[in-house]
Design an enzyme around this catalytic site. Sequence first.
Site, PDB file in Angstrom:
ATOM      1  N   GLY A  46      -9.570  -8.460  -7.973  1.00 37.70           N
ATOM      2  CA  GLY A  46      -9.600  -9.331  -6.765  1.00 37.70           C
ATOM      3  C   GLY A  46      -8.261  -8.913  -6.054  1.00 37.70           C
ATOM      4  O   GLY A  46      -8.222  -8.785  -4.732  1.00 37.70           O
ATOM      5  N   CYS A  47      -7.085  -8.724  -6.443  1.00 42.12           N
ATOM      6  CA  CYS A  47      -5.999  -8.486  -5.807  1.00 42.12           C
ATOM      7  C   CYS A  47      -6.084  -6.869  -5.240  1.00 42.12           C
ATOM      8  O   CYS A  47      -5.620  -6.583  -4.167  1.00 42.12           O
ATOM      9  CB  CYS A  47      -4.720  -8.550  -6.783  1.00 42.12           C
ATOM     10  SG  CYS A  47      -4.194 -10.430  -7.357  1.00 42.12           S
ATOM     11  N   THR A  48      -6.413  -5.926  -5.966  1.00 42.51           N
ATOM     12  CA  THR A  48      -6.665  -4.648  -5.424  1.00 42.51           C
ATOM     13  C   THR A  48      -7.687  -4.649  -4.365  1.00 42.51           C
ATOM     14  O   THR A  48      -7.384  -4.124  -3.359  1.00 42.51           O
ATOM     15  CB  THR A  48      -7.371  -3.862  -6.541  1.00 42.51           C
ATOM     16  OG1 THR A  48      -6.384  -3.888  -7.647  1.00 42.51           O
ATOM     17  CG2 THR A  48      -7.595  -2.378  -6.296  1.00 42.51           C
ATOM     18  N   ALA A  97      -5.814  -5.999  -1.319  1.00 40.65           N
ATOM     19  CA  ALA A  97      -4.594  -4.956  -0.977  1.00 40.65           C
ATOM     20  C   ALA A  97      -5.418  -3.676  -0.209  1.00 40.65           C
ATOM     21  O   ALA A  97      -4.845  -3.230   0.856  1.00 40.65           O
ATOM     22  CB  ALA A  97      -3.837  -4.743  -2.033  1.00 40.65           C
TER      23      ALA A  97
END
Length: 191
Positions: free
Chosen positions: A70-72, A75
């Site tokens: 999710g963070c990738t 970003a």
Amino acid sequence: MTKLMLGGLAALLVLASAVLWMLRPGSQRVEGSTAPDFALQDQNGKIHRLGDYAGRWLVLYFYPRDDTPGCTQEACRVRDDIGVLGDLNAAVVGVSVDDAGSPADFARKYRLPFTLLSDPGGRTAAAYDSLLNLGLVRFARRHTFIISPDGRIAARFDKVDPARHVEEVARTLRALQHAGMTRATLPTGLS
């Protein structure tokens, strides 16, 4: 046997209560309030402070962990749409509670052209009511703040969909700039 089962059930209820207490939302930073200051190291070893962004809009987003799905996704969406936010005269800064080396690897791996800050103690995330503390493990909650040029929280986003969030932030930032005020004083329907 019944005493053992009741004891186990009581222990389970205490554990569930503790977990729910840790997951409760914190007291929220109110739109229009002064944004908490910070002094955190970026992926290149430079210290960034809130005051470094005075006179400019700042999109400050907290994310749980570097290099997780999710963070990738979030970003990379910010990376792909950085021009839209730049056209709105907004700096973009991501913050996680990872150690100082992790954001550098993450930024390099995905060619992220914006600042990533390391908040290993979680103090900044906590100041923005964005720290999820599970006792032995801490994560930043996926929250985003638009900070106005005068250092006030103009908008906050607590429910973030990594796939669509940049568009929502850009739309809100555009409305804030157009109205010349914080979202807390915007007419209904502009955010």
